[in-house]
Design a protein around this motif. Structure first.
Motif, PDB file in Angstrom:
ATOM      1  N   ASP A   1      23.247  -5.089-115.326  1.00  0.00           N
ATOM      2  CA  ASP A   1      22.971  -5.264-116.760  1.00  0.00           C
ATOM      3  C   ASP A   1      22.900  -3.924-117.483  1.00  0.00           C
ATOM      4  O   ASP A   1      23.349  -3.807-118.619  1.00  0.00           O
ATOM      5  CB  ASP A   1      21.649  -6.024-116.945  1.00  0.00           C
ATOM      6  N   LEU A   2      22.320  -2.927-116.819  1.00  0.00           N
ATOM      7  CA  LEU A   2      22.169  -1.619-117.461  1.00  0.00           C
ATOM      8  C   LEU A   2      22.330  -0.525-116.412  1.00  0.00           C
ATOM      9  O   LEU A   2      21.654  -0.534-115.378  1.00  0.00           O
ATOM     10  CB  LEU A   2      20.786  -1.505-118.112  1.00  0.00           C
TER      11      LEU A   2
ATOM     12  N   GLN B   1      26.307  -2.459-119.732  1.00  0.00           N
ATOM     13  CA  GLN B   1      25.949  -1.361-120.633  1.00  0.00           C
ATOM     14  C   GLN B   1      25.711  -0.090-119.826  1.00  0.00           C
ATOM     15  O   GLN B   1      25.045  -0.113-118.790  1.00  0.00           O
ATOM     16  CB  GLN B   1      24.684  -1.711-121.427  1.00  0.00           C
ATOM     17  N   ILE B   2      26.274   1.038-120.313  1.00  0.00           N
ATOM     18  CA  ILE B   2      26.033   2.340-119.700  1.00  0.00           C
ATOM     19  C   ILE B   2      25.293   3.223-120.704  1.00  0.00           C
ATOM     20  O   ILE B   2      25.649   3.255-121.891  1.00  0.00           O
ATOM     21  CB  ILE B   2      27.347   3.027-119.277  1.00  0.00           C
ATOM     22  N   VAL B   3      24.271   3.952-120.223  1.00  0.00           N
ATOM     23  CA  VAL B   3      23.519   4.885-121.053  1.00  0.00           C
ATOM     24  C   VAL B   3      23.522   6.249-120.368  1.00  0.00           C
ATOM     25  O   VAL B   3      23.216   6.352-119.175  1.00  0.00           O
ATOM     26  CB  VAL B   3      22.064   4.408-121.272  1.00  0.00           C
ATOM     27  N   PHE B   4      23.880   7.297-121.110  1.00  0.00           N
ATOM     28  CA  PHE B   4      23.844   8.665-120.605  1.00  0.00           C
ATOM     29  C   PHE B   4      22.604   9.354-121.182  1.00  0.00           C
ATOM     30  O   PHE B   4      22.451   9.437-122.402  1.00  0.00           O
ATOM     31  CB  PHE B   4      25.115   9.421-121.000  1.00  0.00           C
ATOM     32  N   ASP B   5      21.721   9.833-120.301  1.00  0.00           N
ATOM     33  CA  ASP B   5      20.463  10.401-120.798  1.00  0.00           C
ATOM     34  C   ASP B   5      20.601  11.887-121.108  1.00  0.00           C
ATOM     35  O   ASP B   5      21.667  12.492-120.946  1.00  0.00           O
ATOM     36  CB  ASP B   5      19.316  10.108-119.831  1.00  0.00           C
ATOM     37  N   SER B   6      19.491  12.502-121.526  1.00  0.00           N
ATOM     38  CA  SER B   6      19.515  13.890-122.020  1.00  0.00           C
ATOM     39  C   SER B   6      19.595  14.925-120.915  1.00  0.00           C
ATOM     40  O   SER B   6      19.768  16.116-121.198  1.00  0.00           O
ATOM     41  CB  SER B   6      18.268  14.158-122.872  1.00  0.00           C
ATOM     42  N   SER B   7      19.447  14.503-119.651  1.00  0.00           N
ATOM     43  CA  SER B   7      19.552  15.468-118.555  1.00  0.00           C
ATOM     44  C   SER B   7      20.997  15.753-118.165  1.00  0.00           C
ATOM     45  O   SER B   7      21.272  16.707-117.432  1.00  0.00           O
ATOM     46  CB  SER B   7      18.778  14.964-117.331  1.00  0.00           C
ATOM     47  N   ASP B   8      21.932  14.936-118.649  1.00  0.00           N
ATOM     48  CA  ASP B   8      23.349  15.129-118.337  1.00  0.00           C
ATOM     49  C   ASP B   8      23.940  16.256-119.185  1.00  0.00           C
ATOM     50  O   ASP B   8      23.570  16.435-120.342  1.00  0.00           O
ATOM     51  CB  ASP B   8      24.133  13.837-118.590  1.00  0.00           C
ATOM     52  N   LYS B   9      24.884  16.975-118.595  1.00  0.00           N
ATOM     53  CA  LYS B   9      25.540  18.064-119.315  1.00  0.00           C
ATOM     54  C   LYS B   9      26.462  17.500-120.388  1.00  0.00           C
ATOM     55  O   LYS B   9      27.169  16.515-120.146  1.00  0.00           O
ATOM     56  CB  LYS B   9      26.323  18.934-118.341  1.00  0.00           C
TER      57      LYS B   9
ATOM     58  N   VAL C   1      29.195  14.310-120.307  1.00  0.00           N
ATOM     59  CA  VAL C   1      28.984  13.097-121.108  1.00  0.00           C
ATOM     60  C   VAL C   1      30.205  12.824-121.984  1.00  0.00           C
ATOM     61  O   VAL C   1      30.641  11.673-122.133  1.00  0.00           O
ATOM     62  CB  VAL C   1      27.713  13.231-121.973  1.00  0.00           C
ATOM     63  N   GLY C   2      30.778  13.883-122.572  1.00  0.00           N
ATOM     64  CA  GLY C   2      31.989  13.710-123.381  1.00  0.00           C
ATOM     65  C   GLY C   2      33.127  13.130-122.575  1.00  0.00           C
ATOM     66  O   GLY C   2      33.852  12.225-123.044  1.00  0.00           O
ATOM     67  N   LYS C   3      33.299  13.610-121.349  1.00  0.00           N
ATOM     68  CA  LYS C   3      34.350  13.092-120.475  1.00  0.00           C
ATOM     69  C   LYS C   3      34.094  11.629-120.126  1.00  0.00           C
ATOM     70  O   LYS C   3      34.990  10.785-120.174  1.00  0.00           O
ATOM     71  CB  LYS C   3      34.420  13.949-119.217  1.00  0.00           C
ATOM     72  N   TRP C   4      32.817  11.323-119.763  1.00  0.00           N
ATOM     73  CA  TRP C   4      32.469   9.944-119.406  1.00  0.00           C
ATOM     74  C   TRP C   4      32.633   8.992-120.597  1.00  0.00           C
ATOM     75  O   TRP C   4      33.079   7.850-120.421  1.00  0.00           O
ATOM     76  CB  TRP C   4      31.035   9.890-118.892  1.00  0.00           C
TER      77      TRP C   4
ATOM     78  N   ASN D   1      30.742  -0.742-122.955  1.00  0.00           N
ATOM     79  CA  ASN D   1      29.706  -0.329-123.913  1.00  0.00           C
ATOM     80  C   ASN D   1      28.989   0.912-123.383  1.00  0.00           C
ATOM     81  O   ASN D   1      28.407   0.883-122.293  1.00  0.00           O
ATOM     82  CB  ASN D   1      28.687  -1.446-124.121  1.00  0.00           C
ATOM     83  N   ALA D   2      29.058   1.995-124.156  1.00  0.00           N
ATOM     84  CA  ALA D   2      28.439   3.253-123.723  1.00  0.00           C
ATOM     85  C   ALA D   2      27.544   3.789-124.827  1.00  0.00           C
ATOM     86  O   ALA D   2      27.826   3.627-126.018  1.00  0.00           O
ATOM     87  CB  ALA D   2      29.510   4.282-123.360  1.00  0.00           C
ATOM     88  N   TYR D   3      26.453   4.446-124.409  1.00  0.00           N
ATOM     89  CA  TYR D   3      25.462   4.969-125.355  1.00  0.00           C
ATOM     90  C   TYR D   3      25.082   6.380-124.921  1.00  0.00           C
ATOM     91  O   TYR D   3      24.659   6.603-123.784  1.00  0.00           O
ATOM     92  CB  TYR D   3      24.219   4.068-125.362  1.00  0.00           C
TER      93      TYR D   3
END
Length: 419
Positions: free
Chosen positions: A354-355, A377-385, A389-392, A402-404
């Motif tokens: 689900d997430l 749903q995919i969520v990229f948090d603030s610890s990722d470079k 994140v741009g590539k993902w 769905n990406a956030y």
């Protein structure tokens, strides 16, 4: 804003005395507020502006009423005041006027206490709404802070006056620094006491208005003593209690998942009622400033008063090479970390997720994830470079997933059951 209020009120008072016009404190207070709002209309939204004016209004109106509740008799005409030289004054004070001195000190302490209670009552609704906490030891703190802050003020003025006088500038600066050190040391010492503050009080705007109405009606009742006013006060108190009881009961059914936007940190929380189940990195747990700025206000609004970590929680956990898979309120949540590794499934059957929270810059691609999981749903948090994140995000857009991105879109909040 509190400094502007204080200096402007003092200026208006002195201007009135210069032209032999005496205005009431309420008029001076209102005039200073109007002048500040004419200069900057948005200053009315400043918390310091609101609390400062409420505190002064409360002190002016409530302090005399509170002080009259306890009258301390002070003997008149102490003998030491009749003496002319300092030695005789001191001898008379210690020999004959110790009772007068004791009563004078007791009265001074009570007057300070009345000021503290009046200011606390006037600002209580806003303090509960904005900060969600109550200072349990405010009476003790103010008995020391109020007189000591006056000494700090006087020594600060003396330091500026003596700033060009060799020797005196060093002495007054040393005294000023010493007094500020004592003041801060006392405040921080009180703050470290485990019972100094009651935190986690969930108090909304509607409750704030009801509490203000209750204070106004009780003050009105103290003036007129009419039963109808007291009855109205009781109705307001009943409404406030009922609303708070309903909100407390309703919050027990509140569940949500949050990925906070804390720069360069992993900050994931599952909320169940008044309990927070957290997955924070170690550096965030030691960073009280970031916690207070980014996480605590939301916890306060939700009425959180218990915290446990994922490892100590009762969540169903399924360890895997991709990270940690949790089941929360019937939802499958996968959280990656920096040790996550891609693994091709043994069969073509995908695991429904689900997430998916991508955290810790894992060395995986979106294509590898979609091979193993059916992701909602995919969520990229603030610890990722950011470059990762741009590539993902580009890969998610190509795969219509769905990406956030928390860094760009703010905290991700998923309500599972509304309050």
């Amino acid at each position: 804003p509190p400094v502007l209020r204080s200096s402007l009120m003092f200026s208006l008072l002195q201007a009135g005395l210069t032209i032999n016009r005496r205005a009431t404190t309420y008029n001076i207070l209102a005039a200073s507020a109007v002048l500040l709002m004419l200069f900057n209309p948005l200053i009315i939204m400043d918390v310091g502006f609101q609390l400062s004016y409420l505190a002064v209004a409360g002190i002016v109106y409530l302090q005399p009423k509170i002080a009259r509740l306890l009258l301390i008799k002070i003997p008149s005409h102490p003998k030491h005041k009749k003496e002319k030289n300092l030695f005789n004054k001191s001898y008379s004070l210690l020999r004959y006027d110790l009772v007068w001195l004791r009563q004078k000190l007791l009265d001074g302490c009570w007057q300070l206490t009345a000021v503290s209670i009046a200011a606390q009552i006037a600002t209580l609704p806003l303090c509960l709404m904005y900060f969600g906490q109550f200072p349990n030891l405010f009476l003790l703190t103010n008995l020391v802070v109020l007189p000591l802050s006056n000494l700090v003020l006087f020594s600060g003025v003396a330091m500026f006056v003596c700033s060009y006088l060799p020797g005196l500038n060093i002495a007054t600066g040393w005294l000023f620094n010493l007094l500020i050190g004592w003041l801060n040391h006392f405040i921080f010492a009180i703050d470290k006491l485990p019972f100094a503050v009651t935190r986690g009080i969930a108090f909304g705007a509607f409750e704030m208005l009801l509490l203000f109405l209750l204070i106004i009606f009780l003050s009105w009742y103290s003036e007129v003593g009419k039963p109808k006013v007291l009855l109205a006060s009781l109705v307001i108190l009943l409404s406030l209690s009922s609303f708070n009881a309903y909100k407390t009961f309703d919050s027990t059914r509140h569940t949500e998942i949050i990925v906070y936007d804390v720069p360069q940190h992993k900050a994931i929380t599952f909320i169940q009622g008044n309990r927070a189940i957290t997955d924070f990195d170690d550096s965030l747990r030691n960073d009280q400033t970031n916690f207070n700025n980014h996480i605590w206000p939301h916890w306060q609004n939700c009425g959180i008063n218990k915290e446990t970590t994922f490892s100590n929680s009762v969540l169903k956990t399924y360890p895997c090479c991709w990270g940690a898979l949790f089941v929360f309120e019937g939802k499958r949540v996968l959280i990656t970390n920096n040790t996550s590794r891609a693994k091709t499934p043994a069969d073509d059957k995908k695991i429904p997720i689900d997430l998916l929270i991508v955290s810790g810059n894992p060395p995986i691609s979106i294509g590898q994830l979609t091979t193993a999981f059916d992701i909602h749903q995919i969520v990229f948090d603030s610890s990722d470079k950011p470059w990762k994140v741009g590539k993902w995000m580009n890969e998610c857009n190509s795969a219509h997933i769905n990406a956030y991105n928390v860094k760009e879109q703010g905290a991700y909040v998923r309500l599972l059951s509304a309050r």
